[in-house]
Design a protein around this motif. Sequence first.
Motif, PDB file in Angstrom:
ATOM      1  N   ILE A 202      -3.459   4.701  -2.007  1.00 51.80           N
ATOM      2  CA  ILE A 202      -4.712   5.086  -1.363  1.00 51.80           C
ATOM      3  C   ILE A 202      -4.782   6.602  -1.340  1.00 51.80           C
ATOM      4  O   ILE A 202      -4.041   7.261  -0.620  1.00 51.80           O
ATOM      5  CB  ILE A 202      -4.821   4.509   0.052  1.00 51.80           C
ATOM      6  CG1 ILE A 202      -4.710   2.972   0.007  1.00 51.80           C
ATOM      7  CG2 ILE A 202      -6.146   4.922   0.687  1.00 51.80           C
ATOM      8  CD1 ILE A 202      -4.717   2.322   1.369  1.00 51.80           C
TER       9      ILE A 202
ATOM     10  N   HIS B 280       0.852  -1.182   0.000  1.00 53.94           N
ATOM     11  CA  HIS B 280       0.000   0.000   0.000  1.00 53.94           C
ATOM     12  C   HIS B 280       0.892   1.236   0.000  1.00 53.94           C
ATOM     13  O   HIS B 280       1.650   1.471   0.940  1.00 53.94           O
ATOM     14  CB  HIS B 280      -0.922   0.009   1.218  1.00 53.94           C
ATOM     15  CG  HIS B 280      -2.002  -1.015   1.131  1.00 53.94           C
ATOM     16  ND1 HIS B 280      -1.798  -2.332   1.466  1.00 53.94           N
ATOM     17  CD2 HIS B 280      -3.293  -0.916   0.720  1.00 53.94           C
ATOM     18  CE1 HIS B 280      -2.925  -3.005   1.288  1.00 53.94           C
ATOM     19  NE2 HIS B 280      -3.843  -2.172   0.829  1.00 53.94           N
TER      20      HIS B 280
ATOM     21  N   ARG C 295     -10.073   6.613  -0.848  1.00 56.68           N
ATOM     22  CA  ARG C 295     -10.690   6.298   0.447  1.00 56.68           C
ATOM     23  C   ARG C 295     -11.962   7.129   0.625  1.00 56.68           C
ATOM     24  O   ARG C 295     -11.955   8.340   0.472  1.00 56.68           O
ATOM     25  CB  ARG C 295      -9.716   6.579   1.591  1.00 56.68           C
ATOM     26  CG  ARG C 295     -10.311   6.288   2.973  1.00 56.68           C
ATOM     27  CD  ARG C 295      -9.234   6.275   4.034  1.00 56.68           C
ATOM     28  NE  ARG C 295      -8.360   5.121   3.886  1.00 56.68           N
ATOM     29  CZ  ARG C 295      -7.320   4.873   4.683  1.00 56.68           C
ATOM     30  NH1 ARG C 295      -7.036   5.716   5.665  1.00 56.68           N
ATOM     31  NH2 ARG C 295      -6.561   3.810   4.505  1.00 56.68           N
TER      32      ARG C 295
END
Length: 222
Positions: A219, A3, A192
Amino acid sequence: MRHLIFNKKHQASVLKKRNLVTFSNPYSIISDQFRTIRTNIQFLSEERKKRTFLITSTGKSEGKSTIIANLAVSMSQQKEKVLLIDANLREPIIHKIFKIPNEVGLTNVLTNRIIFEDAIQRPGIGKMKILSSGSITANPAELLGYEQMTDLLRMASNSYDIVLIDSPSVLEFTETRVLANQCDGVVLVLNRGKTELEKAAEARRVLELAHAKLIGAIINEK
């Protein structure tokens, strides 16, 4: 899957559409986060000798094109020879972000109307070069599946340190899956608060079915 988190929570007003914050404000918090992502990708490219990376998302308006543009700038600031390719032939935006012409580009190269070297543009940022989308085409999926695209990526990977490819949503358009299969790695941009977990999982399954190498997710936080 790694991530590679990009957090714009504290500087949402800075990163506006078509604004290259890594160029205009290289010492900002956001630019520092892009450097972290850049380092992770460079580590993968050096460790496994990978050079072509596709950036995609599960849907529209998740910040994918803005992220890849800033990532390309960040990499070029390290004196990397970077090629940014706009393979989103349906809704191209890279030429708008960098304010460059788009009369000729990827589509024109793939249809043999112009040679690769003559279609490349220089935005004046380090050693960065851009191959914009080019003329509008009615069959992007078929065009990107041509053998010429495979040859183009091979040639680009031999000429540049890093090749970044902006593409349409992997869940909405088949050409992204075809492209993903031809690249050394795929990075999935997730927003998100907007990207549904089910869609993120589906995108991963789709990429696996396409035999693509998902190397991580960025993200994009609000």
